[in-house]
Structure formats: C-alpha cells, structure tokens
Design a protein around this motif. Structure first.
Motif, mmCIF file in Angstrom:
data_model
loop_
_atom_site.group_PDB
_atom_site.id
_atom_site.type_symbol
_atom_site.label_atom_id
_atom_site.label_comp_id
_atom_site.label_asym_id
_atom_site.label_seq_id
_atom_site.Cartn_x
_atom_site.Cartn_y
_atom_site.Cartn_z
ATOM 1 N N TYR A 8 9.937 -3.091 2.494
ATOM 2 C CA TYR A 8 8.908 -1.743 1.932
ATOM 3 C C TYR A 8 7.165 -2.418 2.056
ATOM 4 O O TYR A 8 6.937 -2.802 0.941
ATOM 5 N N LEU A 9 6.734 -1.275 2.076
ATOM 6 C CA LEU A 9 5.699 -0.808 1.698
ATOM 7 C C LEU A 9 5.241 0.271 0.500
ATOM 8 O O LEU A 9 5.845 1.038 0.907
ATOM 9 N N PRO A 10 4.882 -0.517 -0.316
ATOM 10 C CA PRO A 10 4.455 0.490 -1.095
ATOM 11 C C PRO A 10 3.885 1.543 -1.173
ATOM 12 O O PRO A 10 2.881 2.067 0.216
ATOM 13 N N PRO A 11 3.849 2.894 -1.636
ATOM 14 C CA PRO A 11 3.119 4.074 -2.168
ATOM 15 C C PRO A 11 1.419 3.790 -2.164
ATOM 16 O O PRO A 11 1.064 3.215 -2.035
ATOM 17 N N GLY A 12 0.708 4.534 -0.605
ATOM 18 C CA GLY A 12 -0.733 3.742 -0.833
ATOM 19 C C GLY A 12 -1.519 2.834 -0.253
ATOM 20 O O GLY A 12 -2.117 2.076 -0.172
ATOM 21 N N TYR A 13 0.057 2.167 0.494
ATOM 22 C CA TYR A 13 -0.745 1.277 1.454
ATOM 23 C C TYR A 13 -1.567 1.390 2.604
ATOM 24 O O TYR A 13 -2.496 0.575 2.710
ATOM 25 N N ARG A 14 -1.044 2.946 3.063
ATOM 26 C CA ARG A 14 -1.492 3.120 4.801
ATOM 27 C C ARG A 14 -3.525 3.171 4.163
ATOM 28 O O ARG A 14 -4.196 3.921 4.788
ATOM 29 N N ARG A 15 -3.289 3.661 2.760
ATOM 30 C CA ARG A 15 -4.562 5.042 2.290
ATOM 31 C C ARG A 15 -5.477 3.410 1.930
ATOM 32 O O ARG A 15 -6.929 3.775 1.902
ATOM 33 N N PHE A 16 -4.910 2.660 1.543
ATOM 34 C CA PHE A 16 -5.991 1.702 0.619
ATOM 35 C C PHE A 16 -6.197 0.672 1.302
ATOM 36 O O PHE A 16 -5.167 -0.197 1.035
ATOM 37 N N LEU A 17 -6.612 0.613 2.231
ATOM 38 C CA LEU A 17 -6.692 -0.025 3.439
ATOM 39 C C LEU A 17 -7.830 -1.781 2.619
ATOM 40 O O LEU A 17 -7.543 -3.212 3.276
ATOM 41 N N ARG A 18 -8.030 -2.118 1.472
ATOM 42 C CA ARG A 18 -8.437 -3.255 1.237
ATOM 43 C C ARG A 18 -7.771 -3.888 0.199
ATOM 44 O O ARG A 18 -7.948 -5.032 -0.429
ATOM 45 N N ARG A 19 -7.197 -2.873 -0.162
ATOM 46 C CA ARG A 19 -5.898 -3.543 -1.206
ATOM 47 C C ARG A 19 -4.855 -4.719 -0.608
ATOM 48 O O ARG A 19 -4.331 -3.946 0.274
ATOM 49 N N HIS A 20 -4.500 -6.000 -1.303
ATOM 50 C CA HIS A 20 -3.803 -6.549 -0.950
ATOM 51 C C HIS A 20 -2.954 -6.763 -2.428
ATOM 52 O O HIS A 20 -2.497 -6.041 -2.872
ATOM 53 N N TYR A 21 -0.467 -7.330 -1.774
ATOM 54 C CA TYR A 21 -0.036 -6.816 -2.610
ATOM 55 C C TYR A 21 0.759 -7.838 -3.425
ATOM 56 O O TYR A 21 1.103 -9.094 -2.020
ATOM 57 N N PRO A 22 1.239 -7.777 -4.227
ATOM 58 C CA PRO A 22 2.066 -8.852 -4.592
ATOM 59 C C PRO A 22 3.702 -8.822 -3.032
ATOM 60 O O PRO A 22 3.553 -7.325 -2.820
ATOM 61 N N VAL A 23 4.266 -9.468 -3.550
ATOM 62 C CA VAL A 23 5.754 -9.399 -2.108
ATOM 63 C C VAL A 23 6.810 -10.373 -3.227
ATOM 64 O O VAL A 23 6.303 -11.080 -3.591
ATOM 65 N N LEU A 24 7.942 -9.368 -2.673
ATOM 66 C CA LEU A 24 9.067 -10.190 -3.829
ATOM 67 C C LEU A 24 9.599 -10.154 -1.921
ATOM 68 O O LEU A 24 10.200 -9.062 -1.366
ATOM 69 N N TYR A 25 10.775 -11.321 -2.073
ATOM 70 C CA TYR A 25 11.797 -11.267 -1.082
ATOM 71 C C TYR A 25 13.527 -11.183 -1.408
ATOM 72 O O TYR A 25 13.467 -11.727 -2.239
ATOM 73 N N LEU A 26 14.106 -10.776 -1.300
ATOM 74 C CA LEU A 26 15.001 -10.401 -2.155
ATOM 75 C C LEU A 26 16.203 -10.802 -0.646
ATOM 76 O O LEU A 26 15.799 -10.638 0.479
ATOM 77 N N GLN A 27 16.909 -11.408 -0.865
ATOM 78 C CA GLN A 27 18.661 -11.842 0.395
ATOM 79 C C GLN A 27 19.330 -10.651 0.182
ATOM 80 O O GLN A 27 19.834 -9.738 -0.606
ATOM 81 N N ASP A 28 20.380 -10.930 1.006
ATOM 82 C CA ASP A 28 21.146 -10.280 1.619
ATOM 83 C C ASP A 28 20.798 -8.428 1.694
ATOM 84 O O ASP A 28 21.227 -7.528 1.024
ATOM 85 N N GLY A 29 19.707 -8.855 2.571
ATOM 86 C CA GLY A 29 19.134 -7.712 2.967
ATOM 87 C C GLY A 29 19.458 -6.140 4.285
ATOM 88 O O GLY A 29 19.314 -4.921 2.994
ATOM 89 N N GLN A 30 21.054 -6.242 3.568
ATOM 90 C CA GLN A 30 22.298 -4.952 4.394
ATOM 91 C C GLN A 30 21.937 -4.343 3.034
ATOM 92 O O GLN A 30 21.970 -3.326 3.629
#
Length: 297
Positions: free
Chosen positions: A46-68
């Motif tokens: 999942y990419l947050p709103p604005g990901y495609r627009r703010f090309l210089r921005r980097h983001y924290p990441v949350l890894y979740l189990q049982d992805g289904q």
C-alpha cells in the motif's frame, strides 16, 4: 502492479469469488520467492496518498503478517478484512498519522504455525499426538531482513532505518512480531502486537522479555480482547515489559478491549488507534523568520 491490474489477476485460491475491496494505490508482487524458507508468497504494498506526486519524499514502512486478511475481503479469512487500506487512507488524508508504506505479507497456509513460532512448542496440548512446530521464526526473520526488506527498499522510496520501520501481526503473528522485536531491534523499532499467543511454549515470550539485560529501543502497541481464551496472559507480557523499563502511554500502549474476541473483525476495530500510536504525524517544523537589520541613520 496497481489496483486495476490486481483485479485482473485475483487470487485463484479463493473458494468462491468475493468482491474485491482494495482501496488506494496498492501494488501486488505475486509469488515472491524466499531462498531462506524455500517457498513463495504474495506481497501487497500500500502506497500512501501523494506517493506519485511528491517524488522526493521518502516514507516509513510497516510490515504486517497474514497479508491475505488486511486489505481485501476477497482473500480474507471468512471474507472479513482488517480494512488497513481504508483506515490508512482516512488517517493520512486527515493528517492524523504520518504517510506510511504498508506491506502485507501473506502467510503460506500450513507452514504458518512453523514460520511464526519462535520455538518448537506443542501445537495442540489437548491432542492425543503432541505435534510440535518446527520453530522457524528466526528463519522467517532472516527472510524479512535479507530478502523482502531489501526488495521493498530498492523498489519504493522508503526510510530504511530501524527508527522508521515497523512490524505487526495478530495471534501467532503477534507472538512472532514481539519475538522479532526482541531479536532484531536494530531493524524493527515499532511493533503492533495484537492478541499475541502469549501461551505459546509456557509463555516463552514473557521469559524472553524478562531475560533482557536492558530495555530495547522499541515502541510497542499491545492489546487483547477480554472474550479471548487466556487473554490474561497478555497482561503478564505487559507487566514484564513494564518491569524491563517500558512506560505505559509513552513507548508502550496497552489495551484490554472489553468483550472483544479473537477474530479479524476485532483486530480491524483496533487498526485506527494502533496506527495513530505507532505512526503519529511528525511535529511541525518551527517557522523560520528572516530579520532585516535596519541601517543606522
């Protein structure tokens, strides 16, 4: 792969076709391979709103189990998803959490109890034949750290440092998350430990916390429902964390939800406060002012 493409390649394992409920900009990496575990699984990002627009921005990441179970009712257990995508969209747009990339890691069915368990504990103590887990949690951690995380960090604009990287799961997934946090706090620093299987191997996770020589740099969300079997054991885990230096409502948020059971629906209801605690919006930067010196007359 974006949401539209994902719809055209729906999971074939779904027994009956359910309506897809994916929300937002979600990429699918089907059958992502692991040499460490010798298997493959689907990964949703999942990419947050604005990901495609703010090309210089980097983001924290949350890894979740049982992805289904996290984004899509078409693949979720009993058709009940957590709604992580919808909740994240709403909180980010209202500026209630920091824009965050969320990685949903599918379990592999029969291997789940082996990959999520930290020890070779007995799977069902009431069964006549005492089957044990293979206790592959450390190998699973190696898969995350050496295979999946490098891929995500290279493919997407992440903040790869531990202070920006979270891990979450429920039930055995919660046990796994708490365990990997203790083992790899240099990689994961934000933990969502929901309804963890504290009972596993005579509360081995509680003993692991109490064996710590010092407090680790972990921010922990911990919860349980009072309608869950053995829910009071989670209170033991909370007490152990407090004894080792974590502070309630500071770097440890603990909740006992009255009447909540051990289900996807119950965990779905806790996604909002969990995300708010682990990924609060960054503090506003102090305003800078330019002062012009008046020339002396």
């Amino acid at each position: 792969m974006d949401k539209a493409t994902f719809f055209g390649n729906s999971f074939r394992s779904t027994k009956r076709m359910r309506r897809h409920t994916l929300t937002g900009n979600i990429h699918c990496h089907r059958q992502f391979p692991s040499r460490t575990l010798g298997n493959r699984r689907d990964i949703l990002v999942y990419l947050p709103p604005g990901y495609r627009r703010f090309l210089r921005r980097h983001y924290p990441v949350l890894y979740l189990q049982d992805g289904q179970n996290l984004f899509d009712a078409a693949t979720a257990f009993a058709g009940v998803e957590w709604g992580v995508d919808e909740t994240a969209q709403r909180l980010i747009r209202r500026k209630l959490i920091e824009p965050t990339i969320i990685v949903a890691i599918a379990n592999t069915g029969p291997d789940r109890i082996h990959e999520y368990a930290p020890t070779r504990g007995v799977i069902d103590s009431k069964a006549k034949r005492k089957k044990r887990s293979r206790g592959l949690a450390r190998k699973y951690g190696k898969f995350l750290i050496q295979e999946l995380k490098p891929f995500i960090d290279s493919k997407y604009r992440t903040k790869p440092e531990a202070e920006f990287t979270g891990l979450g799961g429920s039930s055995l997934g919660g046990l796994l998350v708490m365990t990997l946090g203790l083992w790899f706090s240099n990689v994961f620093s934000r933990l969502a430990v929901m309804s963890p299987s504290v009972w596993w191997d005579n509360e081995v996770i509680v003993r692991g916390v109490l064996a710590l020589e010092k407090k680790l740099p972990l921010r922990i969300w911990l919860d349980t429902g009072t309608a869950e079997p053995g829910w009071g054991r989670t209170r033991n885990l909370c007490a152990a964390l407090v004894e080792r230096g974590w502070n309630l409502h500071d770097d440890l948020e603990y909740h006992e939800i009255e009447g909540a059971d051990h289900s996807e629906a119950a965990w779905s209801a806790r996604v909002d406060p969990m995300l708010r605690f682990l990924y609060p919006p960054p503090a506003p930067k102090p305003a800078t002012h330019r002062f012009e010196l008046a020339s002396a007359v």
